[in-house]
Design an enzyme around this catalytic site. Structure first.
Site, PDB file in Angstrom:
ATOM      1  N   ASP A   1     -39.496  13.063 -34.676  1.00  0.00           N
ATOM      2  CA  ASP A   1     -39.312  14.496 -34.461  1.00  0.00           C
ATOM      3  C   ASP A   1     -38.174  14.692 -33.460  1.00  0.00           C
ATOM      4  O   ASP A   1     -38.316  14.356 -32.283  1.00  0.00           O
ATOM      5  CB  ASP A   1     -40.623  15.098 -33.941  1.00  0.00           C
ATOM      6  CG  ASP A   1     -40.587  16.619 -33.860  1.00  0.00           C
ATOM      7  OD1 ASP A   1     -39.480  17.187 -33.822  1.00  0.00           O
ATOM      8  OD2 ASP A   1     -41.663  17.240 -33.831  1.00  0.00           O
ATOM      9  N   HIS A   2     -37.066  15.265 -33.934  1.00  0.00           N
ATOM     10  CA  HIS A   2     -35.885  15.402 -33.080  1.00  0.00           C
ATOM     11  C   HIS A   2     -36.081  16.457 -31.991  1.00  0.00           C
ATOM     12  O   HIS A   2     -35.270  16.554 -31.065  1.00  0.00           O
ATOM     13  CB  HIS A   2     -34.663  15.759 -33.931  1.00  0.00           C
ATOM     14  CG  HIS A   2     -33.370  15.277 -33.351  1.00  0.00           C
ATOM     15  ND1 HIS A   2     -33.184  15.054 -32.008  1.00  0.00           N
ATOM     16  CD2 HIS A   2     -32.189  14.958 -33.943  1.00  0.00           C
ATOM     17  CE1 HIS A   2     -31.957  14.646 -31.791  1.00  0.00           C
ATOM     18  NE2 HIS A   2     -31.317  14.573 -32.944  1.00  0.00           N
ATOM     19  N   ARG A   3     -37.137  17.241 -32.068  1.00  0.00           N
ATOM     20  CA  ARG A   3     -37.412  18.206 -30.996  1.00  0.00           C
ATOM     21  C   ARG A   3     -37.949  17.509 -29.752  1.00  0.00           C
ATOM     22  O   ARG A   3     -37.799  18.005 -28.630  1.00  0.00           O
ATOM     23  CB  ARG A   3     -38.422  19.251 -31.473  1.00  0.00           C
ATOM     24  CG  ARG A   3     -37.977  20.094 -32.655  1.00  0.00           C
ATOM     25  CD  ARG A   3     -39.110  20.958 -33.161  1.00  0.00           C
ATOM     26  NE  ARG A   3     -40.253  20.158 -33.582  1.00  0.00           N
ATOM     27  CZ  ARG A   3     -41.411  20.664 -33.992  1.00  0.00           C
ATOM     28  NH1 ARG A   3     -41.583  21.976 -34.020  1.00  0.00           N
ATOM     29  NH2 ARG A   3     -42.396  19.873 -34.360  1.00  0.00           N
TER      30      ARG A   3
END
Length: 471
Positions: free
Chosen positions: A441-443
């Protein structure tokens, strides 16, 4: 008086279930707590008991229906004797205001005496009605005991019911050996085709044909502005309902892909020494009831990497703007079954030795393929691993198991030439290389974080001493 049995909220954010089987018919007399439906929610089959007794007036759903929370499943009417007794219950008459004259007071006293007499008579009638109801129930009980299971639902697990449907076996003709006469899978195997109805097509096949006629609602599926073309213009087509586990997987994957910005990091790890160690010890583990696979070692190596990089063992709370760091290591393992992909969770991986993990993972895989996983078996994971290596495939891009923030994919290990040294001075050795692909998850994490996480994981898998320390 009729009562409606409505679908209650199963919890865990579930809004709907699929009706797998209807265990009763209209006109049946049921008792409180008797199972009336088998439903499927989030890949787990659940038996629904009716919360009250009476006669079934109507069944508002059928097999294959998708039912939302709050929908009416069936309507139950109370028994005749009970209804009669209730109708004859004394009703309090409104008290009139007291009159000033003494004659009126005397009339009130006479009316009270009359009311007491009527109430006593009605109480006697009510008692007689109750006795009549009890007698009727005893007669019904005797009748049912004589008829066996002809008039009531057969005690059996959802898995047994599914197998019986597929094979066309009449469960009412099989004696159960489980607790309370419950029919087990072994009873089906030993039945020697008892109860098999070859004159009719199997109910499962008939249900699938009928399912084609019913519309499918796909909650959680992405909406499209454009309509599908009429494919039959170009040739013969067939429509198959997207149901059960396949439908649950589709909804969950669509939600994960919509909610999470996925990035995939890929690499190759040298597992030559690890594979030799596995082969030397697999027979000992099998004698203890387990199966020593690369997945087991990867689970232990994941714990080391998750400890060192805790933001991968987390979830993102978008409402509060916080990252939830988890201090437990429950690893979900994707299992390929005939019904679709299942992800049972192995808990406390950090506290269990390899032999115990190998045994537990094999038991969970067998349970999943038998369709006997419960909802609790697939909850509480903090990270997921999926291994397609036994089926083939160099690399792939796995979809994160929401609400986790990462998933590790393993491809098929291959013997490849490994070049070591410098361009001027090098040597080539054959090594067993395992493809790894991790979606994150790039968040919550960046590409550099994923590279460091993968480096820790690969070091642990390559270095047997580091792997032993992680155990």
């Amino acid at each position: 008086m009729a009562k409606e049995f409505k679908l209650e909220d199963p919890g865990e954010g579930i809004h709907e279930v699929e009706i797998q089987e209807v265990l009763v018919s209209e006109g049946d007399e049921i008792k409180e707590g008797e199972n009336v439906f088998v439903v499927e929610s989030d890949k787990a089959a659940i038996e629904l008991p009716c919360p009250f007794s009476g006669k079934i007036a109507s069944i508002d759903v059928e097999q294959g229906d998708i039912v939302e929370v709050g929908s009416v499943l069936l309507t139950v009417e109370k028994g005749e004797a009970e209804s009669k007794a209730k109708k004859e219950e004394p009703q309090e008459e409104p008290q009139e205001e007291e009159k000033e004259e003494e004659d009126d007071e005397e009339e009130d006293e006479e009316e009270e005496e009359t009311a007491d007499e009527e109430e006593a008579e009605e109480t006697a009638d009510e008692k007689a009605a109750e006795e009549e109801t009890e007698a009727a129930e005893e007669d019904e009980k005797d009748t049912r005991s004589k008829k066996g299971r002809d008039d009531g639902p057969v005690p059996a697990t959802p898995v047994v019911r599914r197998i019986a449907k597929e094979e066309g076996i009449d469960l009412k003709k099989i004696e159960g050996t489980g607790p309370g006469g419950r029919i087990m899978k072994e009873d089906l195997e030993q039945a020697e085709d008892a109860g098999r109805d070859r004159s009719e097509e199997a109910p499962e096949k008939k249900a699938k044909e009928e399912a084609k006629e019913r519309p499918l609602r796909t909650r959680g599926m992405p909406k499209r502005d454009a309509q599908l073309p009429d494919f039959s213009r170009w040739g013969e087509t067939e429509r198959v309902a997207l149901r059960s586990i396949r439908r649950a997987t589709a909804n969950r994957m669509a939600m994960s892909w919509q909610e999470i910005p996925h990035v995939t990091h890929q690499d190759l790890v040298d597992i030559t020494d690890l594979e030799e160690f596995r082969r030397r010890n697999k027979d000992d583990v099998e004698e203890k009831g387990g199966r020593l696979t690369l997945t087991v070692f990867a689970m232990k190596a994941l714990v080391s990497a998750l400890r060192e990089h805790p933001r991968f063992n987390a979830s993102l709370d978008t409402e509060s703007g916080e990252i939830v760091l988890k201090h437990y290591f429950n690893i979900g393992v994707a299992v390929d079954t005939d019904e679709g992909l299942m992800v049972p969770v192995v808990r406390e991986v950090d506290r269990k030795p390899v032999t115990e993990l190998a045994r537990e993972l094999q038991d969970l895989a067998h349970t999943a393929r038998a369709g006997e996983l419960g909802k609790q078996d697939m909850q509480g994971g903090s990270f997921t691993i999926t291994n397609i290596g036994p089926l083939g495939g160099r690399s792939f891009q796995p979809i994160i198991n929401y609400p986790e923030v990462g998933i590790l994919g393993m491809g098929r290990a291959r013997l490849e030439p490994l070049v070591e040294g410098t361009p001027e001075d090098f040597q080539i050795r054959p090594r067993l290389m395992l493809p790894l692909c991790m979606a994150f998850d790039h968040r919550v994490n960046d590409g550099a974080d994923a590279a460091r996480f993968m480096a820790t994981l690969m070091t642990t898998l390559t270095d047997l001493e580091a792997l032993m320390l992680s155990m």
